[in-house]
Design an enzyme around this catalytic site. Structure first.
Site, PDB file in Angstrom:
ATOM      1  N   GLN A   1      -4.514  -5.295   6.845  1.00 13.41           N
ATOM      2  CA  GLN A   1      -5.503  -6.229   6.275  1.00 13.41           C
ATOM      3  C   GLN A   1      -5.468  -7.594   6.965  1.00 13.41           C
ATOM      4  O   GLN A   1      -6.248  -8.474   6.607  1.00 13.41           O
ATOM      5  CB  GLN A   1      -5.250  -6.420   4.775  1.00 13.41           C
ATOM      6  CG  GLN A   1      -5.447  -5.164   3.952  1.00 13.41           C
ATOM      7  CD  GLN A   1      -6.902  -4.691   3.938  1.00 13.41           C
ATOM      8  OE1 GLN A   1      -7.826  -5.460   4.232  1.00 13.41           O
ATOM      9  NE2 GLN A   1      -7.103  -3.437   3.613  1.00 13.41           N
TER      10      GLN A   1
ATOM     11  N   HIS B   1       0.873  -1.177   0.000  1.00 15.31           N
ATOM     12  CA  HIS B   1       0.000   0.000   0.000  1.00 15.31           C
ATOM     13  C   HIS B   1       0.910   1.227   0.000  1.00 15.31           C
ATOM     14  O   HIS B   1       2.020   1.174   0.528  1.00 15.31           O
ATOM     15  CB  HIS B   1      -0.837  -0.058   1.288  1.00 15.31           C
ATOM     16  CG  HIS B   1      -1.897   0.989   1.417  1.00 15.31           C
ATOM     17  ND1 HIS B   1      -1.623   2.281   1.781  1.00 15.31           N
ATOM     18  CD2 HIS B   1      -3.248   0.921   1.267  1.00 15.31           C
ATOM     19  CE1 HIS B   1      -2.755   2.970   1.843  1.00 15.31           C
ATOM     20  NE2 HIS B   1      -3.758   2.169   1.532  1.00 15.31           N
TER      21      HIS B   1
ATOM     22  N   LYS C   1     -10.381  -0.941  10.307  1.00 10.21           N
ATOM     23  CA  LYS C   1     -10.508  -2.153   9.483  1.00 10.21           C
ATOM     24  C   LYS C   1     -10.849  -3.359  10.362  1.00 10.21           C
ATOM     25  O   LYS C   1     -11.022  -4.473   9.889  1.00 10.21           O
ATOM     26  CB  LYS C   1      -9.212  -2.405   8.716  1.00 10.21           C
ATOM     27  CG  LYS C   1      -8.903  -1.266   7.743  1.00 10.21           C
ATOM     28  CD  LYS C   1      -7.805  -1.598   6.822  1.00 10.21           C
ATOM     29  CE  LYS C   1      -7.232  -0.378   6.128  1.00 10.21           C
ATOM     30  NZ  LYS C   1      -8.037   0.104   5.008  1.00 10.21           N
TER      31      LYS C   1
ATOM     32  N   ASP D   1       3.076  -4.544   8.013  1.00  5.95           N
ATOM     33  CA  ASP D   1       1.851  -3.772   7.846  1.00  5.95           C
ATOM     34  C   ASP D   1       0.695  -4.769   7.999  1.00  5.95           C
ATOM     35  O   ASP D   1       0.416  -5.551   7.093  1.00  5.95           O
ATOM     36  CB  ASP D   1       1.872  -3.118   6.461  1.00  5.95           C
ATOM     37  CG  ASP D   1       0.548  -2.456   6.118  1.00  5.95           C
ATOM     38  OD1 ASP D   1      -0.432  -2.630   6.863  1.00  5.95           O
ATOM     39  OD2 ASP D   1       0.490  -1.781   5.070  1.00  5.95           O
TER      40      ASP D   1
ATOM     41  N   CYS E   1      -4.719   2.570  -3.587  1.00  2.81           N
ATOM     42  CA  CYS E   1      -3.455   3.040  -2.970  1.00  2.81           C
ATOM     43  C   CYS E   1      -2.341   2.026  -3.206  1.00  2.81           C
ATOM     44  O   CYS E   1      -1.512   1.783  -2.328  1.00  2.81           O
ATOM     45  CB  CYS E   1      -3.622   3.320  -1.483  1.00  2.81           C
ATOM     46  SG  CYS E   1      -4.766   4.645  -1.142  1.00  2.81           S
TER      47      CYS E   1
HETATM   48  C1  LIG Z   1      -2.386  -2.938   3.552  1.00  2.00           C
HETATM   49  C2  LIG Z   1      -2.718  -1.547   4.005  1.00  2.00           C
HETATM   50  N1  LIG Z   1      -1.776  -0.796   4.566  1.00  2.00           N
HETATM   51  C3  LIG Z   1      -2.032   0.446   5.009  1.00  2.00           C
HETATM   52  C4  LIG Z   1      -3.266   0.995   4.890  1.00  2.00           C
HETATM   53  C5  LIG Z   1      -3.495   2.375   5.401  1.00  2.00           C
HETATM   54  O1  LIG Z   1      -4.368   2.351   6.480  1.00  2.00           O
HETATM   55  P1  LIG Z   1      -4.934   3.709   7.112  1.00  2.00           P
HETATM   56  O2  LIG Z   1      -5.510   4.495   5.967  1.00  2.00           O
HETATM   57  O3  LIG Z   1      -5.961   3.252   8.071  1.00  2.00           O
HETATM   58  O4  LIG Z   1      -3.779   4.393   7.748  1.00  2.00           O
HETATM   59  C6  LIG Z   1      -4.287   0.262   4.292  1.00  2.00           C
HETATM   60  C7  LIG Z   1      -5.634   0.846   4.084  1.00  2.00           C
HETATM   61  O5  LIG Z   1      -6.308   0.535   3.133  1.00  2.00           O
HETATM   62  C8  LIG Z   1      -4.015  -1.049   3.849  1.00  2.00           C
HETATM   63  O6  LIG Z   1      -4.956  -1.806   3.290  1.00  2.00           O
END
Ligand SMILES: Cc1ncc(COP(=O)(O)O)c(C=O)c1O
Length: 416
Positions: free
Chosen positions: A213, A133, A236, A210, A374
């Site tokens: 998900q 992401h 999430k 990270d 993203c």
């Molecule tokens: C794999 C992953 N990393 C990071 C993020 C970023 O999360 P946040 O927007 O809650 O900071 C997301 C959000 O879609 C994500 O799916």
């Protein structure tokens, strides 16, 4: 915490209707149609227990934390610090000193890049994967620009799997940090994070996972994973927006400088010098998102009562059936066919731009995400401008899939 209808002994069979009844928004309609909410990977809906826990906090416990001697402030502090302890248990962390509240995954990763990253210089390397992401790409690019360090990217294949051998080959004693997602939001791929952590460690690199998900779908034990950092967002995980967590191994966090200055992160301030607070407060400048933390703790309680494993098994069933059903739709191409996938299906439909598709599906009550998710490098890799993405949560059901398939048939009619 408020009682959930799930509190009664968990039935052997996963009763999705009962789960759905906990989510008020699922009883609403969209454009006169039943809501088929298939965008849980972007942000999950919240169960009554979370909504009520946050409202209860505002009704009876709100004050600023850590500062007041009066009862209400102590109550708020207890709720906030209680939430931190709840997160510690959820992650299997050794101490609450390792649990830093942030705004979410993005801020957690930026914290590491800006604080830990200060020690990097030319010759140092950071290794990520092609399926990250943007939140796990851009902070490292910014750090590399500042420090002269180099960003390396491990490739993926046409199925959307990580090339683990290439990842291993890109590691070297120059690698200071390997930062990678546990589950890809754009492809659904579940990465072999245990092997990746072990490989990075063998080269002396730190690791950041990270988990945005992953946390809603599987049990996490940061000590078992052996990672140095773990990031996730509450929204999430059926919790509120604006709150998330950075887990950091104490030994590593202890050596990191603060990244934002202000109240709460200090012990003493004078014009001759300032001393910093202990962990984790040193990384939490300013008034935190107190009600968010309360909501996050309620979400964890709720999900653990439901059973993460049971929800996961349900979601995997939906993933299999939805993949089979979508594979029958003429002109539909699934992007991301890894052997192990989270409950995410990215796809394109011949002749229909994903944005137009999203609009037509919306008219049928079907909420899917369309765009680059993203993850623009993933879109480039598969040579598509965007995809539509259906993602499932503990409340998703077969009617959602049927509604999606019917809406896709309608879209094909509209676009001839
Ligand atoms: C794999 C992953 N990393 C990071 C993020 C970023 O999360 P946040 O927007 O809650 O900071 C997301 C959000 O879609 C994500 O799916």
């Amino acid at each position: 915490m408020n009682a959930s209808p799930l509190d009664a002994a968990a039935p052997a069979v996963y009763d999705v209707a009962r789960v759905r009844a906990d989510f008020p928004v699922l009883a609403t309609t969209v454009r006169g149609k039943r809501l088929a909410f298939l965008d849980t990977a972007a942000s999950a809906q919240q169960p009554r227990a979370v909504i009520e826990a946050v409202a209860d906090y505002h009704r009876s416990s709100h004050a600023n934390v850590h500062r007041g001697v009066y009862q209400l402030s102590q109550k708020a502090t207890d709720a906030f610090e209680g939430a931190r302890e709840r997160v510690r248990r959820f992650l299997g962390a050794a101490s609450t000193r390792e649990v830093v509240f942030t705004r979410g995954t993005t801020e957690s990763i930026n914290l590491v890049a800006q604080s830990w990253g200060r020690r990097l210089g030319p010759g140092d390397e950071i290794l990520i994967t092609w399926m990250e992401h943007h939140a796990n790409i851009v902070p490292w690019q910014m750090l590399c620009e500042r420090s002269g360090a180099t960003l390396k990217v491990a490739p993926i294949d046409r199925r959307g799997e990580l090339d683990l051998d290439a990842f291993r080959a890109l590691l070297s004693p120059r690698t200071r940090l390997a930062a990678f997602t546990q589950v890809s939001n754009a492809l659904g791929t579940v990465l072999p994070v245990r092997e990746m952590v072990a490989a990075a460690k063998a080269q002396g690199a730190l690791t950041l996972i990270d988990g945005a998900q992953a946390v809603p779908h599987q049990r996490i034990d940061v000590r078992e994973l052996g990672c140095d950092f773990y990031a996730f967002s509450a929204h999430k995980l059926y919790g509120p927006t604006g709150i998330g967590v950075l887990y950091g191994r104490e030994e590593v966090l202890r050596d990191m400088p603060p990244w934002q200055g202000g109240g709460d992160m200090i012990l003493t301030v004078s014009f001759t010098g300032t001393t910093y607070n202990e962990l984790p407060f040193r990384f939490e400048a300013g008034t935190p998102n107190i009600s968010g933390a309360v909501g996050l703790a309620a979400a964890i309680d709720w999900l653990e009562t439901l059973g993460i494993e049971r929800a996961h098994a349900h979601e995997q069933g939906l993933l299999r059936r939805a993949t089979a059903a979508l594979s029958q739709v003429p002109g539909l191409r699934i992007i991301g066919e890894a052997a192990h996938k989270g409950a995410v299906i990215s796809f394109t439909l011949d002749g229909v731009h994903p944005h137009d598709l999203g609009t037509i599906l919306d008219a049928e009550g079907v909420a899917v995400r369309t765009g680059h998710h993203c993850a623009m490098p993933v879109m480039d890799f598969f040579d598509v401008p965007a995809t539509a993405r259906a993602s499932f949560g503990c409340y998703s059901d077969d009617e959602d899939i049927a509604q999606l398939v019917a809406a896709l048939a309608h879209a094909r009619e509209v676009f001839g």
